[in-house]
Write a protein that holds these residues in place. Structure first.
Motif, PDB file in Angstrom:
ATOM      1  N   LEU A   1       0.868  -1.180   0.000  1.00 19.62           N
ATOM      2  CA  LEU A   1       0.000   0.000   0.000  1.00 19.62           C
ATOM      3  C   LEU A   1       0.907   1.234   0.000  1.00 19.62           C
ATOM      4  N   SER A   2       0.766   2.059  -1.023  1.00 14.83           N
ATOM      5  CA  SER A   2       1.602   3.269  -1.132  1.00 14.83           C
ATOM      6  C   SER A   2       0.718   4.488  -0.875  1.00 14.83           C
ATOM      7  N   VAL A   3       1.168   5.331   0.061  1.00 12.33           N
ATOM      8  CA  VAL A   3       0.334   6.483   0.435  1.00 12.33           C
ATOM      9  C   VAL A   3       1.100   7.777   0.179  1.00 12.33           C
ATOM     10  N   ASP A   4       0.559   8.620  -0.645  1.00  9.80           N
ATOM     11  CA  ASP A   4       1.211   9.913  -0.939  1.00  9.80           C
ATOM     12  C   ASP A   4       0.158  10.835  -1.534  1.00  9.80           C
ATOM     13  N   ASP A   5       0.207  12.126  -1.154  1.00 12.50           N
ATOM     14  CA  ASP A   5      -0.812  13.035  -1.708  1.00 12.50           C
ATOM     15  C   ASP A   5      -0.415  13.559  -3.096  1.00 12.50           C
ATOM     16  N   GLN A   6       0.833  13.361  -3.495  1.00  7.67           N
ATOM     17  CA  GLN A   6       1.248  13.907  -4.795  1.00  7.67           C
ATOM     18  C   GLN A   6       1.224  12.835  -5.880  1.00  7.67           C
ATOM     19  N   ASP A   7       0.537  13.188  -6.953  1.00  8.39           N
ATOM     20  CA  ASP A   7       0.343  12.219  -8.043  1.00  8.39           C
ATOM     21  C   ASP A   7       1.653  11.620  -8.552  1.00  8.39           C
ATOM     22  N   GLU A   8       2.623  12.554  -8.875  1.00  6.68           N
ATOM     23  CA  GLU A   8       3.825  12.011  -9.529  1.00  6.68           C
ATOM     24  C   GLU A   8       4.640  11.143  -8.582  1.00  6.68           C
ATOM     25  N   ASN A   9       4.559  11.439  -7.242  1.00  9.25           N
ATOM     26  CA  ASN A   9       5.259  10.581  -6.273  1.00  9.25           C
ATOM     27  C   ASN A   9       4.647   9.190  -6.257  1.00  9.25           C
TER      28      ASN A   9
ATOM     29  N   ALA B   1      -6.366   8.631   5.569  1.00 10.16           N
ATOM     30  CA  ALA B   1      -7.745   8.162   5.718  1.00 10.16           C
ATOM     31  C   ALA B   1      -8.095   7.153   4.629  1.00 10.16           C
ATOM     32  N   GLU B   2      -7.693   7.509   3.396  1.00 11.44           N
ATOM     33  CA  GLU B   2      -7.960   6.611   2.282  1.00 11.44           C
ATOM     34  C   GLU B   2      -7.251   5.267   2.493  1.00 11.44           C
ATOM     35  N   ALA B   3      -6.012   5.366   3.014  1.00 12.71           N
ATOM     36  CA  ALA B   3      -5.219   4.155   3.251  1.00 12.71           C
ATOM     37  C   ALA B   3      -5.929   3.232   4.250  1.00 12.71           C
ATOM     38  N   LEU B   4      -6.512   3.866   5.285  1.00 14.41           N
ATOM     39  CA  LEU B   4      -7.213   3.060   6.298  1.00 14.41           C
ATOM     40  C   LEU B   4      -8.383   2.306   5.664  1.00 14.41           C
TER      41      LEU B   4
ATOM     42  N   THR C   1      -5.851  -7.017   2.326  1.00 16.26           N
ATOM     43  CA  THR C   1      -4.660  -7.308   3.123  1.00 16.26           C
ATOM     44  C   THR C   1      -3.427  -6.836   2.362  1.00 16.26           C
ATOM     45  N   PHE C   2      -2.466  -6.328   3.145  1.00 15.24           N
ATOM     46  CA  PHE C   2      -1.235  -5.811   2.548  1.00 15.24           C
ATOM     47  C   PHE C   2      -0.039  -6.357   3.281  1.00 15.24           C
ATOM     48  N   ASP C   3       1.073  -6.456   2.545  1.00 17.99           N
ATOM     49  CA  ASP C   3       2.290  -6.980   3.160  1.00 17.99           C
ATOM     50  C   ASP C   3       3.218  -5.866   3.602  1.00 17.99           C
ATOM     51  N   LEU C   4       2.959  -4.646   3.101  1.00 19.74           N
ATOM     52  CA  LEU C   4       3.856  -3.528   3.438  1.00 19.74           C
ATOM     53  C   LEU C   4       3.144  -2.203   3.137  1.00 19.74           C
ATOM     54  N   ILE C   5       3.492  -1.193   3.992  1.00 20.33           N
ATOM     55  CA  ILE C   5       2.931   0.143   3.736  1.00 20.33           C
ATOM     56  C   ILE C   5       4.101   1.104   3.558  1.00 20.33           C
ATOM     57  N   ILE C   6       4.031   1.933   2.485  1.00 23.43           N
ATOM     58  CA  ILE C   6       5.015   3.019   2.307  1.00 23.43           C
ATOM     59  C   ILE C   6       4.206   4.303   2.352  1.00 23.43           C
TER      60      ILE C   6
ATOM     61  N   VAL D   1      -6.133  15.612   5.258  1.00 25.11           N
ATOM     62  CA  VAL D   1      -7.095  14.717   5.945  1.00 25.11           C
ATOM     63  C   VAL D   1      -6.439  13.908   7.074  1.00 25.11           C
ATOM     64  N   MET D   2      -5.509  13.032   6.728  1.00 26.32           N
ATOM     65  CA  MET D   2      -4.775  12.293   7.756  1.00 26.32           C
ATOM     66  C   MET D   2      -3.333  12.165   7.317  1.00 26.32           C
TER      67      MET D   2
END
Ligand SMILES: Nc1ncnc2c1ncn2[C@@H]1O[C@H](COP(=O)(O)OP(=O)(O)OP(=O)(O)O)[C@@H](O)[C@H]1O
Ligand SMILES: [Mg+2]
Length: 685
Positions: A4-12, A34-37, A44-49, A56-57
């Motif tokens: 699961l990759s969490v970032d607010d910037q599109d290109e990132n 929040a979206e990640a939650l 199910t995920f094996d890793l979060i970046i 939001v959060m």
């Protein structure tokens, strides 16, 4: 393996996704905590970046939520952040349960290594379960600290960015203004043309050149402005130069103004491509060539005129040289023929023969006279005169010359300015021009002689070689005869140029006219159109002093001598003999000398007896003028008459006789000589 990759910037998000997918992972991206939650709830995920600062959060809160939830605390959590990272951020992240902390941007291998090692550690069962997660209050305290700090930094960064943006905007405005000013102040035209050919933009110079407003132009294509015959050439330039090289060479074409008039331009065009490299537009710098072309033509005309003048000059020198000897011979032929004539009976065949000789000699003399006039070697005695009066006096003669089928109209300008010229030259001018006009008229026609006054300014004179600013008296001779083609017009002033049949014309008429006009510091223009007619305009400089009385012509009777003694000096024996004979017949006592030295010796012998000296001007040893001075010292009352076949600077200045010098032009008749001798002898001292 799902990440699961969490970032607010599109290109990132895009970059991380690309990297991980490329390495065989499945990736789900979320734009904030929040979206990640939400994803975590259902999958199910094996890793979060995760990034830290997000709306939001944020990443800290997400990490805290993951690591305090039984369902997810085993999932390795990597903080991957760039924003205002300090050592406290890393410490705090690890404190709340993050497994790795990586600073953006990093090499792909560094990120992959972190991902792989975090996964490996998780498989081994360690790392994913932090043992001593801090208490809630402590986390909040640290969290607040971190957040406040981060926000401060964000503010600072934003301020910096705003300042930079403002600076950039300012720079842009100045550069735009500069460009505008340049664009508007350019004297060359500027046009920005889209690929359909529409003129999207144009500066003032371009609009002015064409007479359209920029709005009008924007609805037109460059082809609308270009006369048809240039379309093909221009299309080739676009295809072969602009589209291939990105620009064209400088090329010439024409444009059509709004009023329909056509003018020449020189231009160079460039291609504009958009960010993707596609052809977007062309722009061109356009220069109006009207002025340059005009100047070029004037230059060429001036060169031609100069060339013409030089040619005339050299022919003139040649003519002058020949005329001297030629006139001596003619004097002899004329003189003896005349004397012979007087000795024969009018009905004898010898009389007829002599008449024929006399006739031919007279015609030859006329030719030399014309040559000399052309060469400006004619000795003249200019007078201040009213051209109207002079012409008036000639009309009868001119009418006779022209004949009955051609009407002669005379339009004198009232109150004409005076001119300074030898009246016999006006004779020559008008006779030549009128005879030419008559010859140009087949059947009936009309010749007009006009006078007028005109002033030339500097501007006119720079455009016309051989003119000088000032006031001029204009003499116009026009006819409605056959006119002339350009090729003939270019040559008419050349001596011996004639279109007339052999024996009909010598081609010296206009050469004479030209020479006379030049000698009097005037100039001449011709306008001619085939089938329509011809107009000659002669301009003579205005003379500022009023008209004086004109010398009356000598009477038509032979004036005889009264036994006066005349000393004749001439180095050409045949002439000497001839003059002696003429003078003796007229009743003079003649003493002859073949050279100035001989003359001086004789003069001393004769003392008191010599009344008149007649001398040639150009002789070896001493010229006639100097001889006269020597003799005058002996006889202070001696009268002098000079004779010459062409103009001699000793007695003239630029061919113009010095005041009170008596002169007779060779060849002369006995009648001329008789009149001149009397006039010289009778003049009051
Ligand atoms: N008014 C005119 N109309 C048409 N052609 C003319 C006119 N004046 C001169 N020309 C042309 O210019 C030529 C040269 O003229 P120019 O007076 O010098 O010589 P010419 O008349 O041929 O001979 P000349 O005058 O010596 O007898 C003429 O042969 C003629 O072709
Ligand atoms: Mg002529």
């Amino acid at each position: 393996m799902r990440i699961l990759s969490v970032d607010d910037q599109d290109e990132n998000r895009y970059l991380v996704e690309a990297l991980l997918t490329g390495n065989g992972y499945e990736v789900q991206s979320a734009a904030n905590g929040a979206e990640a939650l939400d994803y975590l709830q259902n999958d199910t995920f094996d890793l979060i970046i995760s990034d830290i600062l997000m709306p939001v959060m944020d990443g800290f809160e997400l990490c805290r939520k993951v690591k305090t939830d039984e369902r997810w605390r085993h999932i390795p959590f990597i903080v991957y952040t760039a924003t205002y990272t300090g050592p406290q951020d890393e410490a705090f992240s690890l404190k709340i349960g993050a497994n790795r902390f990586i600073v953006k941007p990093c090499e792909p291998e560094v990120l992959m290594e972190a991902v792989n090692s975090a996964l490996a550690a998780a498989r081994n069962g360690d790392a994913s379960q932090p043992t001593d997660l801090p208490r809630e209050e402590e986390v909040f305290k640290l969290y607040n600290e971190r957040l406040v700090r981060k926000l401060e930094q964000k503010m600072l960064q934003l301020e910096k960015e705003t300042a930079a943006l403002r600076e950039a905007q300012e720079a842009l405005r100045t550069s735009e203004q500069k460009y505008r000013r340049l664009h508007e102040s350019m004297t060359d035209g500027f046009a920005y043309v889209d690929m359909q050919g529409y003129i999207r933009e144009s500066n003032e110079a371009f609009c002015e050149m064409l007479g359209y407003s920029a709005t009008e132009l924007s609805k037109m294509t460059y082809l609308d402005l270009t006369p048809e015959q240039w379309h093909l050439q221009e299309q080739e330039i676009v295809d072969r130069q602009i589209l291939v090289n990105g620009f064209s060479n400088v090329y010439e074409k024409e444009y059509r103004r709004k009023d329909g008039s056509i003018f020449p331009v020189e231009l160079r065009a460039f291609l504009v491509r958009n960010a993707l490299g596609e052809e977007e537009a062309m722009w061109a710098i356009v220069r109006d060539l009207t002025e340059r072309k005009r100047a070029g033509k004037i230059q060429k005309d001036l060169e031609n005129q100069l060339h013409q003048a030089q040619k005339m000059e050299s022919v003139g020198r040649l003519a002058g040289g020949v005329a001297h000897d030629y006139n001596n011979m003619l004097s002899v032929i004329l003189g003896y023929a005349q004397m012979g004539l007087e000795k024969t009976e009018p009905d004898s065949s010898l009389h007829d023969d002599l008449c024929a000789i006399l006739d031919a000699a007279k015609r030859s003399a006329a030719i030399t006279r014309q040559l000399l006039a052309f060469a400006r070697k004619q000795t003249i005695a200019p007078q201040i005169l009213d051209l109207n009066e002079t012409i008036q006096g000639m009309l009868k003669m001119l009418r006779r010359l022209i004949g009955e089928d051609v009407r002669l109209t005379w339009i004198p300008a009232p109150c004409l300015w005076p001119v300074m010229i030898d009246p016999s030259q006006i004779d020559q001018l008008l006779a030549n021009l009128c005879v030419n006009a008559r010859d140009a008229i087949i059947g009936v026609g009309k010749i007009t002689i006009e006078t007028n006054m005109i002033a030339f300014d500097h501007e006119y004179c720079t455009a016309h070689a051989a003119t000088k600013p000032g006031d001029y008296v204009m003499l116009v001779v026009s006819d409605n005869g056959c006119g002339m083609e350009r090729e003939i017009l270019d040559k008419i002033f050349e001596p011996f140029f004639t279109t007339k049949a052999f024996g009909q014309g010598t081609g010296l008429g206009l050469a004479t006219v030209y020479g006379i006009v030049k000698q009097n510091s005037g100039f001449i223009n011709v306008y001619s159109e085939p089938e329509k007619g011809t107009t000659f305009k002669i301009y003579l400089p205005r003379h500022t002093e009023p008209v004086t009385t004109i010398d009356k012509e000598s009477p038509d009777i032979m004036q005889r001598g009264r036994g006066e003694t005349v000393l004749v000096v001439e180095d050409e024996p045949s002439i000497l003999k001839l003059i002696t004979k003429m003078l003796e017949i007229l009743g003079y006592v003649v003493v002859t000398a073949r050279s100035p030295v001989e003359a001086i010796t004789l003069a001393k012998e004769y003392r008191t007896a010599v009344d008149l000296l007649i001398t040639d001007v150009i002789m070896p040893e001493m010229n006639g003028r100097d001889l006269a001075d020597v003799l005058l010292a002996i006889y202070p009352d001696l009268k002098c008459l000079f004779m010459s076949g062409y103009t001699a600077n000793v007695i003239t200045s630029q061919g113009i006789l010095e005041a009170d010098v008596h002169f007779i032009q060779k060849p002369f008749s006995a009648m001329d000589l008789a009149a001149k001798v009397r006039k010289t002898l009778e003049e009051e001292v």
